[in-house]
Write an enzyme that holds these catalytic residues in place. Structure first.
Site, PDB file in Angstrom:
ATOM      1  N   LEU A   5       1.179  -0.789  -0.020  1.00  0.00           N
ATOM      2  CA  LEU A   5      -0.049   0.114  -0.584  1.00  0.00           C
ATOM      3  C   LEU A   5       1.231   0.830   0.060  1.00  0.00           C
ATOM      4  CD1 LEU A   5      -3.177  -0.738   2.539  1.00  0.00           C
ATOM      5  CD2 LEU A   5      -3.226  -0.877  -0.333  1.00  0.00           C
ATOM      6  N   VAL A  49      -4.075   5.767  -5.066  1.00  0.00           N
ATOM      7  CA  VAL A  49      -5.098   5.277  -5.105  1.00  0.00           C
ATOM      8  C   VAL A  49      -5.128   3.793  -5.847  1.00  0.00           C
ATOM      9  CG1 VAL A  49      -5.342   6.054  -7.392  1.00  0.00           C
ATOM     10  CG2 VAL A  49      -7.735   5.512  -6.517  1.00  0.00           C
ATOM     11  N   ASP A  50      -4.354   3.395  -7.115  1.00  0.00           N
ATOM     12  CA  ASP A  50      -4.041   2.305  -7.273  1.00  0.00           C
ATOM     13  C   ASP A  50      -3.704   1.096  -6.734  1.00  0.00           C
ATOM     14  OD1 ASP A  50      -4.102   3.847 -10.795  1.00  0.00           O
ATOM     15  OD2 ASP A  50      -1.937   4.009  -9.618  1.00  0.00           O
ATOM     16  N   MET A  60       5.706   0.202   3.234  1.00  0.00           N
ATOM     17  CA  MET A  60       7.348   0.684   2.050  1.00  0.00           C
ATOM     18  C   MET A  60       8.074   2.371   2.878  1.00  0.00           C
ATOM     19  SD  MET A  60       7.977  -1.848  -0.537  1.00  0.00           S
ATOM     20  CE  MET A  60       6.694  -2.112  -1.315  1.00  0.00           C
ATOM     21  N   CYS A  95      14.146  -0.120  -8.331  1.00  0.00           N
ATOM     22  CA  CYS A  95      13.530  -0.365  -7.249  1.00  0.00           C
ATOM     23  C   CYS A  95      12.769  -1.790  -7.285  1.00  0.00           C
ATOM     24  CB  CYS A  95      12.382   1.167  -6.925  1.00  0.00           C
ATOM     25  SG  CYS A  95      11.122   0.890  -5.405  1.00  0.00           S
ATOM     26  N   GLY A 119      -0.391  -2.282  -6.845  1.00  0.00           N
ATOM     27  CA  GLY A 119      -0.854  -1.490  -8.339  1.00  0.00           C
ATOM     28  C   GLY A 119      -0.434  -0.773  -9.672  1.00  0.00           C
ATOM     29  N   CYS A 130      10.928   6.581  -7.607  1.00  0.00           N
ATOM     30  CA  CYS A 130      10.518   5.670  -6.756  1.00  0.00           C
ATOM     31  C   CYS A 130      10.921   5.725  -5.289  1.00  0.00           C
ATOM     32  CB  CYS A 130      10.707   4.300  -6.831  1.00  0.00           C
ATOM     33  SG  CYS A 130      10.428   3.100  -6.328  1.00  0.00           S
TER      34      CYS A 130
END
Length: 395
Positions: A8, A12-13, A33, A100, A124, A200
């Site tokens: 998470l 939104v994805d 993370m 990443c 996502g 990322c």
């Protein structure tokens, strides 16, 4: 009931990915993370990890799933940030998002998830996977996302069969508007949240300032090379074999300071990349200047006017054996083998017709039409139809 750990991110994805998995009957655990917390190099109030973590936690609460944060900043610094510094120092331009995914999300994070008893991890990402039977064993295929405008398969081009066997991509069959619609319908706090930009997990960083933490500024000159330069006049040649022809088309033009005129100054060639237009701060030209090459040894930036400058284009690139990777190991080319593919050298670039040729030291990617700003250190990914079958670091 299979257990899935969802990364998470606070966007939104991944929120909708978690929702869909719960609807499908999986036991879902949300994990955020924390991979970077040096606030000195991020732009304040944009993509701050604290805000993202809170949003992720609120989504988990809304979905009624367990949630925790894991700090992977030490691994991120070692595997991504230090690698980035090293590549820029060598005059190459790395792609931290690809690294990443390979090193953090689907290695370190995957191992943590398996330690929690997970059967799978999920993200996502806008891409898909399926499984086919090859020689009596299961082979996983990495496929482009249904939403061609958001397809993120390129960022996953370094994944292995083992990693793919443990990953789920719940939103791969959806478009971005459909994902936002689901989030709004389920009243998820991330429904209207803007997509994150930048590195990322680092956020929207000022890249030169980020690099200046380790790579010190060093004054140098900007040279403008005219499109009419002798460097671009290729003589008609007879080649003994295909490999000789490929090597010729893959070779870089080697510039000297005397190939053009000095038009400005810069603070370090290692802060710039091929194809770059912004940050040169040179005016007075008929067309904008683009970086056509950097020389980190002599600390010179070579530029040319306009996006069609011949110094930007090359037809062929090379990937060394140790930097070539096959997602589909069963399709890896044998020595002297060739394969028609579609390829891209950057995210969002439309797929280009190309042919792979395997030689002793690695493989050539020979495009049907010359490509702009082929950049050392970036990834080239090759596809058969909508399946990403392999990739490599441009040499």
């Amino acid at each position: 009931m299979k257990r899935v750990v969802v990364g998470l991110s606070g966007g939104v994805d991944s929120s909708v990915a978690a929702y869909l998995l719960k609807e499908q009957g999986y036991e879902v655990i949300g994990l955020f993370m924390k991979n970077w917390h040096d606030d000195s190099v991020t732009i304040s109030r944009e993509c701050e990890w604290v805000e993202d973590s809170n949003d992720a936690m609120m989504v988990a609460e809304k979905l009624g799933i367990p949630f925790q944060t894991v700090d992977l900043s030490a691994e991120y610094k070692e595997r991504i940030v230090d690698y980035m510094f090293g590549e820029y120092e060598r005059g190459r331009t790395p792609n931290p998002d690809v690294l990443c995914n390979r090193e953090i999300k689907f290695d370190v994070f995957l191992k943590i998830a398996l330690g929690l008893g997970a059967d799978y991890v999920a993200t996502g990402h806008y891409c898909r996977k399926d499984v086919i039977a090859r020689e009596e064993k299961e082979t996983y295929r990495l496929l482009a996302g249904k939403d061609s405008n958001k397809d993120q398969s390129y960022f996953l081009c370094q994944l292995s069969q083992d990693q793919l066997s443990r990953i789920l991509f719940p939103i791969g069959e959806l478009t971005k508007p459909e994902v936002r619609e689901i989030a709004a319908r389920e009243e998820l706090v991330t429904a209207g949240k803007k997509d994150s930009q930048g590195l990322c997990f680092v956020g929207k960083v000022r890249l030169p300032e980020f690099l200046q933490q380790k790579l010190k500024p060093k004054d140098g000159v900007i040279v403008e090379v005219p499109a009419s330069s002798e460097s671009y006049k290729k003589e008609v040649r007879h080649f003994e074999n295909k490999e000789e022809e490929l090597a010729y088309h893959a070779r870089k033009v080697r510039y000297e300071k005397t190939d053009g005129k000095v038009v400005g100054k810069h603070q370090g060639a290692h802060y710039f990349t091929k194809g770059q237009r912004k940050g040169l701060n040179v005016g007075g030209t008929a067309e904008p200047l683009f970086v056509i090459d950097t020389d980190v040894e002599e600390n010179i930036i070579y530029t040319g006017q306009g996006k069609d400058h011949p110094g930007l284009f090359r037809r062929t690139l090379f990937v060394t054996n140790d930097e070539a990777h096959w997602v589909r190991e069963d399709l890896a080319l044998p020595l002297d083998g060739s394969m028609k593919v579609k390829a891209r050298i950057r995210y969002r670039q439309p797929l280009q017709e190309a042919t792979l040729y395997r030689v002793d030291g690695g493989l050539y990617v020979d495009f049907e039409t010359p490509q702009s700003a082929i950049t050392e250190g970036q990834f080239v990914a090759w596809y058969i139809n909508d399946e990403l079958v392999g990739s490599g670091v441009i040499s």
